[in-house]
Design a protein around this motif. Sequence first.
Motif, PDB file in Angstrom:
ATOM      1  N   ARG A   1      -7.266   0.753  -8.551  1.00  0.00           N
ATOM      2  CA  ARG A   1      -6.024   1.084  -7.850  1.00  0.00           C
ATOM      3  C   ARG A   1      -5.689   2.543  -8.146  1.00  0.00           C
TER       4      ARG A   1
ATOM      5  N   MET B   1      -9.902   3.997   1.048  1.00  0.00           N
ATOM      6  CA  MET B   1      -9.750   4.409  -0.345  1.00  0.00           C
ATOM      7  C   MET B   1     -10.975   3.993  -1.178  1.00  0.00           C
TER       8      MET B   1
ATOM      9  N   ASN C   1      -2.734  -2.682   6.165  1.00  0.00           N
ATOM     10  CA  ASN C   1      -2.710  -1.800   4.993  1.00  0.00           C
ATOM     11  C   ASN C   1      -3.897  -2.082   4.080  1.00  0.00           C
ATOM     12  N   THR C   2      -4.199  -3.367   3.931  1.00  0.00           N
ATOM     13  CA  THR C   2      -5.312  -3.730   3.064  1.00  0.00           C
ATOM     14  C   THR C   2      -6.636  -3.245   3.636  1.00  0.00           C
TER      15      THR C   2
ATOM     16  N   TYR D   1     -10.742  -6.365  -6.413  1.00  0.00           N
ATOM     17  CA  TYR D   1      -9.724  -5.632  -5.672  1.00  0.00           C
ATOM     18  C   TYR D   1      -8.431  -6.435  -5.554  1.00  0.00           C
TER      19      TYR D   1
ATOM     20  N   GLY E   1       0.823  -1.218   0.000  1.00  0.00           N
ATOM     21  CA  GLY E   1       0.000   0.000   0.000  1.00  0.00           C
ATOM     22  C   GLY E   1       0.855   1.264   0.000  1.00  0.00           C
TER      23      GLY E   1
ATOM     24  N   GLU F   1      -6.904   0.327   2.896  1.00  0.00           N
ATOM     25  CA  GLU F   1      -7.135   0.575   1.477  1.00  0.00           C
ATOM     26  C   GLU F   1      -8.600   0.278   1.112  1.00  0.00           C
TER      27      GLU F   1
END
Length: 566
Positions: free
Chosen positions: A219, A399, A391-392, A292, A145, A395
């Motif tokens: 992404r 995000m 981090n995932t 994803y 990430g 995200e």
Amino acid sequence: MNSEWWKQSVVYQVYPKSFYDSNQDGSGDIRGIIEKLDYLKKLGIDVIWLNPLYQSPYVDNGYDISDYYQINPDFGTMADFDALLQEAHQRDIKIIMDLVVNHTSDQHEWFKKSQQVPKNKYRDYYIWKDPVEGHEPTNWGSSFGGSTWEFNEEIGQYYLHLFAKEQPDLNWENPEVRQEIYKMMRFWLDKGIDGFRMDVISLLSKKPDYPDGRVIQNRKLGTYYDGASNGPRVHEFLHEMYQEVLSHYDVLTVGETPNTNADQGVLYSDPTREELNMVFHFEHMHVDYGKYGKYSNASFKLTDLKKVLTEWQEKLYQKGWNSLYWNNHDQARVISRFGDDQEYRVTSGKMLATLLHFMQGTPYIYQGEEIGMTNVKFPELTDYQDLDVFNTYKELTEMHQLSHEFAMEAIHAKSRDNARTPMQWSEEKFAGFSKVNPWLAVNSNYPAINVEKALEDPNSLFYYYQKLIQLRKEYEIITTGRYQLLAADSEKIYYYTRETDDQILVVVCSFSNETEEFVLENYSDLATHSEAKLLSGNYLEASQVASEMILKPYEAVAYLFDKKGK
Ligand code: NOJ
């Protein structure tokens, strides 16, 4: 110097932190591995691959090395390591180490010096770049990430890290860096280790113009693969490594090669090119990627899996050499992923083992695979340890604005901690892994799934793996036979043969949880040969090989025919 012993070998991967805790601190250690060597001998494996044991701040579980010459005290001492090597060799088991040389830890002496002002020679040990129009030099997104570039105010430049920011990439363009790495490799080889698994080795050579990466759907950042994988000098570097180091030892080398197809796989593993023995590709690990990417619980198409595995079998035949794996410390558990981790846990585990172990290549078994360990579903995010999970989660929820439930489902399906929960040795508290609370919780299914139980049951997955390993030693055709895929379009049955001048091996594996009728399209040819000999089957009553077979749920059979007149 290479006797190609690794073509007949089966490798067992030990993730030391989760294997066995001998000193009751909640974390596995080297003495713990020594205590379990007889267990591994009983399984019949030839080689152990050890995940990194080196000195490390452990931001990425040892893949961030701060001193290549020291053992991380959490695992023990160099004397413990020497003892492990000796004890393994006494049992005729070889040891290969992880070689992590695309990057170091940011705590490595080289990187500390690399950041000093005024600059010294170590600045050029890493990859520093000026900002471009006030921004990062490229749009590359790191594996964990965020951007692959980290800015240093004092220097006024960015350094590259394809993984976490605490894992700066080494500059392989610098010959001095390469010599330092070769020196370190000789240190371990001179100790007597039997080879290396080379971390993300396809990423060593970056394209000199540092192009932006393609932005993939969903992404924000571009992938670094375009500019960093299988780069212009990677084969030159590996050939140099071979000439300078590897050619002087009789070793096994396996390169982990993200973003590598079968044609490139040949380049790495063709013995006449003098680079590596084999690679770990990822193409079969991508068949269940979703919108994803990896973090998805999407189903997969068997025809996609066949396409990938077949391509690697065919393209490397008599040119290179395959490594065969379903699991490792970065992947979800295969029974949960491609099999059935409920009613058919053992049966589907045996089927998957059959499919892989009769292919051409060197099979790798990841700890716990041989007893059918499954994915874990920790209820809270805070139950996890892997930085990639956090981090995932960020995200997906920040995000992409996806729900907590969606993110947790994806993490349950694919988190790397699925593979890293402690080895389940017995039904004692903490699965017999440790007497104290382990660094990562054990999977709650340990009372039912553990080594002690597996060893007591003659029909267990453990003994099935043991037999597959023995068969590889007894039947040359498993090493040498030519692979052919049949029934390519079936979404339920994976059917292939292996063939030599004298024999044909027929492998039929069902991915269905129901009874299936299956027509063996080449049966009339097979029937001209000898009686079929059952080499392996995952039901007590194996289905007979016939022109029309009735396969039980997740059934797998392997039959051998001797060609007539041979
Ligand atoms: C691949 C390793 O298997 C993985 O665990 C690690 O995080 C990355 N390389 C970075 O070293």
